[in-house]
Each structure stands twice: as structure tokens, then as C-alpha cells.
Design an enzyme around this catalytic site. Structure first.
Site, PDB file in Angstrom:
ATOM      1  N   PHE A 135      -5.519   1.702   4.278  1.00 34.83           N
ATOM      2  CA  PHE A 135      -5.048   0.643   5.182  1.00 34.83           C
ATOM      3  C   PHE A 135      -4.957   1.213   6.591  1.00 34.83           C
ATOM      4  O   PHE A 135      -5.242   2.386   6.820  1.00 34.83           O
ATOM      5  CB  PHE A 135      -3.701   0.083   4.707  1.00 34.83           C
ATOM      6  CG  PHE A 135      -2.553   1.066   4.816  1.00 34.83           C
ATOM      7  CD1 PHE A 135      -2.401   2.068   3.884  1.00 34.83           C
ATOM      8  CD2 PHE A 135      -1.640   0.974   5.851  1.00 34.83           C
ATOM      9  CE1 PHE A 135      -1.352   2.972   3.980  1.00 34.83           C
ATOM     10  CE2 PHE A 135      -0.579   1.874   5.960  1.00 34.83           C
ATOM     11  CZ  PHE A 135      -0.448   2.870   5.020  1.00 34.83           C
TER      12      PHE A 135
ATOM     13  N   LYS B 206      -6.557  10.932  -1.239  1.00 30.37           N
ATOM     14  CA  LYS B 206      -5.808  10.748   0.014  1.00 30.37           C
ATOM     15  C   LYS B 206      -4.391  11.301  -0.137  1.00 30.37           C
ATOM     16  O   LYS B 206      -3.924  12.065   0.699  1.00 30.37           O
ATOM     17  CB  LYS B 206      -5.770   9.260   0.409  1.00 30.37           C
ATOM     18  CG  LYS B 206      -4.977   9.040   1.701  1.00 30.37           C
ATOM     19  CD  LYS B 206      -4.818   7.589   2.109  1.00 30.37           C
ATOM     20  CE  LYS B 206      -3.825   7.480   3.275  1.00 30.37           C
ATOM     21  NZ  LYS B 206      -3.455   6.116   3.630  1.00 30.37           N
TER      22      LYS B 206
ATOM     23  N   ASP C  42       8.334   6.677   8.884  1.00 31.76           N
ATOM     24  CA  ASP C  42       7.622   6.126  10.032  1.00 31.76           C
ATOM     25  C   ASP C  42       6.439   7.050  10.284  1.00 31.76           C
ATOM     26  O   ASP C  42       6.572   8.279  10.206  1.00 31.76           O
ATOM     27  CB  ASP C  42       8.526   6.027  11.253  1.00 31.76           C
ATOM     28  CG  ASP C  42       7.962   5.050  12.275  1.00 31.76           C
ATOM     29  OD1 ASP C  42       7.321   4.056  11.877  1.00 31.76           O
ATOM     30  OD2 ASP C  42       8.154   5.269  13.489  1.00 31.76           O
ATOM     31  N   THR C  43       5.291   6.444  10.528  1.00 30.40           N
ATOM     32  CA  THR C  43       4.060   7.218  10.684  1.00 30.40           C
ATOM     33  C   THR C  43       3.415   6.890  12.009  1.00 30.40           C
ATOM     34  O   THR C  43       3.449   5.750  12.462  1.00 30.40           O
ATOM     35  CB  THR C  43       3.078   6.860   9.543  1.00 30.40           C
ATOM     36  OG1 THR C  43       3.626   7.328   8.319  1.00 30.40           O
ATOM     37  CG2 THR C  43       1.720   7.508   9.744  1.00 30.40           C
TER      38      THR C  43
ATOM     39  N   HIS D 204       0.840  -1.214   0.000  1.00 33.04           N
ATOM     40  CA  HIS D 204       0.000   0.000   0.000  1.00 33.04           C
ATOM     41  C   HIS D 204       0.863   1.247   0.000  1.00 33.04           C
ATOM     42  O   HIS D 204       0.642   2.193  -0.749  1.00 33.04           O
ATOM     43  CB  HIS D 204      -0.878   0.045   1.246  1.00 33.04           C
ATOM     44  CG  HIS D 204      -2.109  -0.785   1.138  1.00 33.04           C
ATOM     45  ND1 HIS D 204      -3.193  -0.397   0.392  1.00 33.04           N
ATOM     46  CD2 HIS D 204      -2.419  -1.962   1.692  1.00 33.04           C
ATOM     47  CE1 HIS D 204      -4.125  -1.311   0.476  1.00 33.04           C
ATOM     48  NE2 HIS D 204      -3.676  -2.282   1.260  1.00 33.04           N
TER      49      HIS D 204
ATOM     50  N   HIS E  93      -0.567  12.966   5.299  1.00 35.25           N
ATOM     51  CA  HIS E  93       0.725  13.055   5.983  1.00 35.25           C
ATOM     52  C   HIS E  93       1.858  12.527   5.095  1.00 35.25           C
ATOM     53  O   HIS E  93       2.843  13.201   4.855  1.00 35.25           O
ATOM     54  CB  HIS E  93       0.625  12.238   7.273  1.00 35.25           C
ATOM     55  CG  HIS E  93      -0.041  10.886   7.090  1.00 35.25           C
ATOM     56  ND1 HIS E  93      -1.314  10.760   6.577  1.00 35.25           N
ATOM     57  CD2 HIS E  93       0.405   9.625   7.259  1.00 35.25           C
ATOM     58  CE1 HIS E  93      -1.623   9.479   6.486  1.00 35.25           C
ATOM     59  NE2 HIS E  93      -0.596   8.766   6.883  1.00 35.25           N
ATOM     60  N   ARG E  94       1.693  11.300   4.559  1.00 35.79           N
ATOM     61  CA  ARG E  94       2.768  10.690   3.778  1.00 35.79           C
ATOM     62  C   ARG E  94       2.947  11.437   2.452  1.00 35.79           C
ATOM     63  O   ARG E  94       4.061  11.690   2.020  1.00 35.79           O
ATOM     64  CB  ARG E  94       2.492   9.205   3.529  1.00 35.79           C
ATOM     65  CG  ARG E  94       3.708   8.458   2.985  1.00 35.79           C
ATOM     66  CD  ARG E  94       3.532   6.955   2.947  1.00 35.79           C
ATOM     67  NE  ARG E  94       3.176   6.406   4.235  1.00 35.79           N
ATOM     68  CZ  ARG E  94       1.948   6.122   4.644  1.00 35.79           C
ATOM     69  NH1 ARG E  94       0.925   6.277   3.844  1.00 35.79           N
ATOM     70  NH2 ARG E  94       1.738   5.658   5.853  1.00 35.79           N
TER      71      ARG E  94
ATOM     72  N   TYR F  26      -5.349   2.674  10.056  1.00 32.51           N
ATOM     73  CA  TYR F  26      -6.426   3.398  10.741  1.00 32.51           C
ATOM     74  C   TYR F  26      -7.305   4.210   9.778  1.00 32.51           C
ATOM     75  O   TYR F  26      -8.174   4.960  10.232  1.00 32.51           O
ATOM     76  CB  TYR F  26      -5.833   4.359  11.784  1.00 32.51           C
ATOM     77  CG  TYR F  26      -5.065   3.692  12.907  1.00 32.51           C
ATOM     78  CD1 TYR F  26      -5.709   3.308  14.085  1.00 32.51           C
ATOM     79  CD2 TYR F  26      -3.697   3.461  12.821  1.00 32.51           C
ATOM     80  CE1 TYR F  26      -5.012   2.718  15.131  1.00 32.51           C
ATOM     81  CE2 TYR F  26      -2.985   2.859  13.861  1.00 32.51           C
ATOM     82  CZ  TYR F  26      -3.649   2.499  15.007  1.00 32.51           C
ATOM     83  OH  TYR F  26      -2.965   1.909  16.039  1.00 32.51           O
ATOM     84  N   ASP F  27      -7.094   4.090   8.482  1.00 28.81           N
ATOM     85  CA  ASP F  27      -7.816   4.923   7.503  1.00 28.81           C
ATOM     86  C   ASP F  27      -9.342   4.954   7.683  1.00 28.81           C
ATOM     87  O   ASP F  27      -9.946   6.023   7.538  1.00 28.81           O
ATOM     88  CB  ASP F  27      -7.483   4.490   6.065  1.00 28.81           C
ATOM     89  CG  ASP F  27      -6.185   5.103   5.570  1.00 28.81           C
ATOM     90  OD1 ASP F  27      -5.671   6.022   6.240  1.00 28.81           O
ATOM     91  OD2 ASP F  27      -5.692   4.654   4.522  1.00 28.81           O
TER      92      ASP F  27
HETATM   93  P1  IMP Z   1       4.422   2.495   9.987  1.00 31.76           P
HETATM   94  O1  IMP Z   1       4.771   3.803   9.402  1.00 31.76           O
HETATM   95  O2  IMP Z   1       4.344   1.417   8.954  1.00 31.76           O
HETATM   96  O3  IMP Z   1       5.288   2.116  11.155  1.00 31.76           O
HETATM   97  O4  IMP Z   1       2.940   2.639  10.493  1.00 31.76           O
HETATM   98  C1  IMP Z   1       2.593   2.636  11.851  1.00 31.76           C
HETATM   99  C2  IMP Z   1       1.129   2.338  12.016  1.00 31.76           C
HETATM  100  O5  IMP Z   1       0.352   3.387  11.496  1.00 31.76           O
HETATM  101  C3  IMP Z   1       0.607   1.060  11.379  1.00 31.76           C
HETATM  102  O6  IMP Z   1      -0.343   0.503  12.247  1.00 31.76           O
HETATM  103  C4  IMP Z   1      -0.048   1.503  10.128  1.00 31.76           C
HETATM  104  O7  IMP Z   1      -1.109   0.659   9.768  1.00 31.76           O
HETATM  105  C5  IMP Z   1      -0.544   2.892  10.521  1.00 31.76           C
HETATM  106  N1  IMP Z   1      -0.473   3.774   9.362  1.00 31.76           N
HETATM  107  C6  IMP Z   1       0.632   4.212   8.721  1.00 31.76           C
HETATM  108  N2  IMP Z   1       0.288   4.985   7.685  1.00 31.76           N
HETATM  109  C7  IMP Z   1      -1.072   5.015   7.661  1.00 31.76           C
HETATM  110  C8  IMP Z   1      -2.008   5.643   6.803  1.00 31.76           C
HETATM  111  O8  IMP Z   1      -1.696   6.298   5.813  1.00 31.76           O
HETATM  112  N3  IMP Z   1      -3.300   5.452   7.119  1.00 31.76           N
HETATM  113  C9  IMP Z   1      -3.714   4.723   8.185  1.00 31.76           C
HETATM  114  N4  IMP Z   1      -2.876   4.106   9.005  1.00 31.76           N
HETATM  115  C10 IMP Z   1      -1.553   4.257   8.742  1.00 31.76           C
END
Ligand code: IMP
Length: 190
Positions: free
Chosen positions: A148, A171, A68-69, A11, A176-177, A150-151
Site C-alpha cells: 500500500f 516485505k 507512525d511511518t 493492510h 521498517h514496520r 508508496y510501496d
Molecule cells: P501512517 O503511518 O499511516 O501515518 O503512514 C503515513 C504515510 O506513509 C501514508 O501515506 C502511508 O500510505 C505511507 N506508508 C506507511 N507505511 C507504509 C508502507 O509500509 N509502505 C508504503 N507506504 C507506507
């Protein structure tokens, strides 16, 4: 330009490729033979993004970036934040994470939140950081099939649909991304 994006998340790869466009050829971890899990134990998003990028650079020598998000919820003091992937369990259980988030927000009036992405780039051995933020609100139940994580629970400011109800283009335009990666792209194109 070829560059390693430290992810195997299909994704994310699709989102980031769409934002960067065809000028950039993204190489995944699998493509460059990195099959082990990369540790993500830092206390901040920036720390984790940098740790992942440094790991790939040391392991492969390629220019690379990592992200990292975290979902930062105001009424929960910024939680789950850097622990967003492992909020409910040590595994990466999206369903359990969403359930726990709704539970923790039960009865709370303030449902404001933000997604924040940190992108770390290593280019010619130099390190750079980029950030992207989108503010919004957490819904009281899931809506939508797209996206994907928390969307289905996040409605961005100025919209009445969740990220999971918006198209990938919609989106990316505000996420953010998308914001962090556009900053990265502007920098790389200079
Ligand atoms: P990571 O950046 O892959 O470590 O994401 C950390 C967490 O945030 C994971 O549970 C992802 O599913 C969630 N996450 C990351 N990016 C998104 C997004 O764009 N939408 C929703 N959830 C996100």
C-alpha cells in the site's frame, strides 16, 4: 496477550499481526469503539505515535501501541517524512502523493530514501518507543500490485523489486514496520 493497536488500516493490521504471531490478539480502534479521527499534528513520527497511544490509553484504559511511518527522501531533505500521508493534499490520497514524489525527484540523480516507523507502547501506564528503518531507492515509475501507500515506488537495499512486488512475508522480514514491531514483540515477551 490482548493489546490495542491504534489503527483501522487493514493492510497495517495484517502486517503487524503476521509479525507478532498468534500469541498476541490485536484489538483495533473500531473493536474498542473509537470511531473519531485521532489527531496527528506533531512535528515528528515519535510525537505522533505517542500522541495516538496516549489518546487511546486515556480514552479506553487499555494497554496499547500506535505507529507512525514516514518516507524520508535524502534529496528532498527528509521529505515527505512526517507529512507522508498528506504530502500532496490534506486528504489521504496515495495516487496524488506518489505522483508528487515522482515530480519532485524528476532529474535528480540521488534517489536514496528510507522508510522509518516509530512505535509507541503504553503498558501499565508506562511509555516506550521502538524504531525500525529500511533504506532503499525511489524508482522512476510504479511497479507491483501488493502492499500500500508508496510501496510501488520503493526498492529496498539489496533487492531489485519494489515493496509492492515482494510477498507480504518478504516485505515484513525487512520492512521498517516489521523491524519496529519485532522490537516491540521482543519487549512484550520478556
Ligand atoms: P501512517 O503511518 O499511516 O501515518 O503512514 C503515513 C504515510 O506513509 C501514508 O501515506 C502511508 O500510505 C505511507 N506508508 C506507511 N507505511 C507504509 C508502507 O509500509 N509502505 C508504503 N507506504 C507506507
Amino acid at each position: 496477550m490482548k493489546i490495542v493497536f491504534a489503527t483501522n488500516n487493514a493492510h497495517k493490521l495484517q502486517e503487524v499481526q503476521q509479525v507478532l504471531g498468534s500469541e498476541f490478539e490485536l484489538i483495533t480502534l473500531r473493536d474498542c469503539g473509537v470511531t473519531e479521527d485521532i489527531p496527528e499534528n506533531e512535528p515528528t513520527l515519535e510525537g505522533n505515535a505517542l500522541a495516538k497511544a496516549r489518546y487511546i490509553y486515556q480514552r479506553t484504559g487499555y494497554d496499547c501501541f500506535a505507529d507512525d511511518t514516514g518516507l524520508e527522501v535524502d534529496a528532498l531533505g527528509g521529505e515527505p517524512g512526517v507529512r507522508s500521508a498528506r504530502y500532496a493534499t490534506d486528504g489521504h490520497d496515495d495516487q496524488a502523493n506518489k505522483r508528487l514524489l515522482l515530480e519532485r525527484l524528476e532529474g535528480k540523480e540521488n534517489r536514496e530514501a528510507q522508510f522509518r516507523t516509530a512505535v509507541a507502547l503504553i503498558l501499565g501506564g508506562e511509555e516506550y518507543l521502538f524504531e525500525g528503518v529500511v533504506r532503499g531507492e525511489i524508482t522512476t515509475s510504479e511497479r507491483g500490485e501488493g502492499g500500500f501507500g508508496y510501496d510501488p515506488l520503493f526498492v529496498p537495499e539489496g533487492y531489485d523489486k519494489t515493496f509492492a512486488e515482494l510477498s507480504a512475508e518478504e516485505k515484513n522480514a525487512i520492512s521498517h514496520r516489521g523491524r519496529a514491531v519485532r522490537k516491540l514483540a521482543e519487549f512484550l515477551k520478556k
